[in-house]
Write a protein that holds these residues in place. Structure first.
Motif, PDB file in Angstrom:
ATOM      1  N   PHE A  22       0.880  -1.164  -0.027  1.00 28.61           N
ATOM      2  CA  PHE A  22       0.126   0.011  -0.234  1.00 28.61           C
ATOM      3  C   PHE A  22       0.858   1.189  -0.067  1.00 28.61           C
ATOM      4  O   PHE A  22       1.943   1.480   1.006  1.00 28.61           O
ATOM      5  N   THR A  54      -2.802  -6.462   0.052  1.00 29.39           N
ATOM      6  CA  THR A  54      -2.541  -5.549   1.051  1.00 29.39           C
ATOM      7  C   THR A  54      -3.112  -4.446   0.402  1.00 29.39           C
ATOM      8  O   THR A  54      -3.666  -3.626   1.611  1.00 29.39           O
ATOM      9  N   ASN A  55      -3.346  -3.791  -0.474  1.00 27.64           N
ATOM     10  CA  ASN A  55      -3.879  -2.640  -0.541  1.00 27.64           C
ATOM     11  C   ASN A  55      -5.342  -2.611  -0.314  1.00 27.64           C
ATOM     12  O   ASN A  55      -5.973  -1.817   0.142  1.00 27.64           O
ATOM     13  N   VAL A  58      -5.714  -2.403   3.623  1.00 22.53           N
ATOM     14  CA  VAL A  58      -5.305  -0.863   4.130  1.00 22.53           C
ATOM     15  C   VAL A  58      -6.067   0.098   3.509  1.00 22.53           C
ATOM     16  O   VAL A  58      -6.442   1.059   4.180  1.00 22.53           O
ATOM     17  N   LEU A  63     -10.114  -0.836   5.066  1.00 20.27           N
ATOM     18  CA  LEU A  63      -9.502  -0.285   6.244  1.00 20.27           C
ATOM     19  C   LEU A  63      -9.871   1.329   6.236  1.00 20.27           C
ATOM     20  O   LEU A  63     -10.681   1.553   7.050  1.00 20.27           O
ATOM     21  N   THR A  76      -8.468  -3.393  13.874  1.00 17.62           N
ATOM     22  CA  THR A  76      -7.553  -2.741  13.188  1.00 17.62           C
ATOM     23  C   THR A  76      -6.596  -2.070  14.162  1.00 17.62           C
ATOM     24  O   THR A  76      -5.923  -1.025  13.909  1.00 17.62           O
ATOM     25  N   PHE A  79      -2.918  -1.104  13.103  1.00 17.10           N
ATOM     26  CA  PHE A  79      -2.915   0.247  12.215  1.00 17.10           C
ATOM     27  C   PHE A  79      -3.186   1.448  12.914  1.00 17.10           C
ATOM     28  O   PHE A  79      -2.430   2.408  12.843  1.00 17.10           O
ATOM     29  N   TYR A  95      -5.250   8.799  11.715  1.00 19.41           N
ATOM     30  CA  TYR A  95      -5.253   7.649  10.625  1.00 19.41           C
ATOM     31  C   TYR A  95      -4.723   8.348   9.330  1.00 19.41           C
ATOM     32  O   TYR A  95      -4.331   7.703   8.367  1.00 19.41           O
ATOM     33  N   TYR A  98      -1.729   7.849   7.018  1.00 15.32           N
ATOM     34  CA  TYR A  98      -1.598   6.801   5.807  1.00 15.32           C
ATOM     35  C   TYR A  98      -1.622   7.659   4.657  1.00 15.32           C
ATOM     36  O   TYR A  98      -1.355   6.583   3.527  1.00 15.32           O
ATOM     37  N   PHE A 103       2.905   0.865   3.475  1.00 17.10           N
ATOM     38  CA  PHE A 103       2.746  -0.386   4.282  1.00 17.10           C
ATOM     39  C   PHE A 103       2.954  -1.721   3.457  1.00 17.10           C
ATOM     40  O   PHE A 103       2.557  -1.656   2.171  1.00 17.10           O
TER      41      PHE A 103
END
Length: 215
Positions: A22, A54-55, A58, A63, A76, A79, A95, A98, A103
């Motif tokens: 990600f 993974t993308n 996240v 997410l 989560t 994260f 958050y 991100y 990640f």
């Protein structure tokens, strides 16, 4: 805006990377590029064919869109705790960091099903492939710092052991580089799950920023 399509283009010729990282939309323009390094995905082997898994976890589908202004949902926690360490402010908006970081999970295939500690699918071949894949990710994303999830396993078992310690605060933390990779500093913090001391790790991250970047 940087997107999953951009990530796919970055890694389409990678020899070892299977689960694409990600990458936040502002990662490449951030003052300091931070790559957060998790350990494993868990689930059936069918997920191994999904390069964007993974993308999906996240980013766009799972997410980040579910944030409700009160922080991350309970499942989560890792994260959320990581965001509260790395963001400028430790609050319900943490958050948003991100958007500026990346990640990536170390192992490039699922390591097991069921209980999160299962390693039924983990083989020496997967360990070797994953070590090489991380090298490809570092060459492509060129982070200024890698923040690892966990010092008991990730640091001492899975990451290559040929390394140099480049800075230490006795009894608190150390930074190291890994010989076979780009000379990127690694910091492996406590795994950010239950009973994770956010305040302490914000203090440690502040020391790292001051040492590496003078702030």
């Amino acid at each position: 805006m940087f997107s999953i399509a951009n990530v796919s283009e970055l890694f389409k010729d990678a020899q070892y990377v299977n689960f694409y990282p990600f990458v936040g939309e502002n990662y490449f323009s951030a003052p300091h590029k931070i790559l957060v390094l998790g350990e494993s995905h868990y689930g059936p082997k069918t997920i191994n064919s999904n390069h964007d898994f993974t993308n999906w976890i996240v980013g766009e589908d799972y997410l980040l869109p579910k944030i409700d202004g009160k922080g991350f949902p309970g499942y989560t926690r890792c994260f959320d705790n990581t965001a509260r360490v790395l963001a400028e402010c430790c609050n319900s908006d943490s958050y948003k960091v991100y958007r500026e970081i990346a990640f990536y999970n170390y192992f490039q295939e699922t390591v097991g099903e069921g209980h999160h500690r299962s390693k039924a699918f983990l083989t020496s071949e997967l360990v070797e492939k994953s070590r090489k894949a991380l090298g490809e990710v570092l060459e492509t994303l060129k982070p200024d710092l890698v923040v690892g999830w966990g010092y008991s396993r990730l640091e001492w078992e899975w990451l290559p052991h040929d390394r140099k310690q480049i800075w230490q605060v006795p009894g608190k933390l150390h930074l190291f580089t890994i010989d076979e990779y780009l000379p990127v500093p690694f910091w492996c913090m406590k795994h950010p799950s239950n009973f994770f001391p956010v305040g302490l790790h914000r203090e440690l991250y502040g020391l790292i920023k001051e040492h590496l970047w003078g702030k």
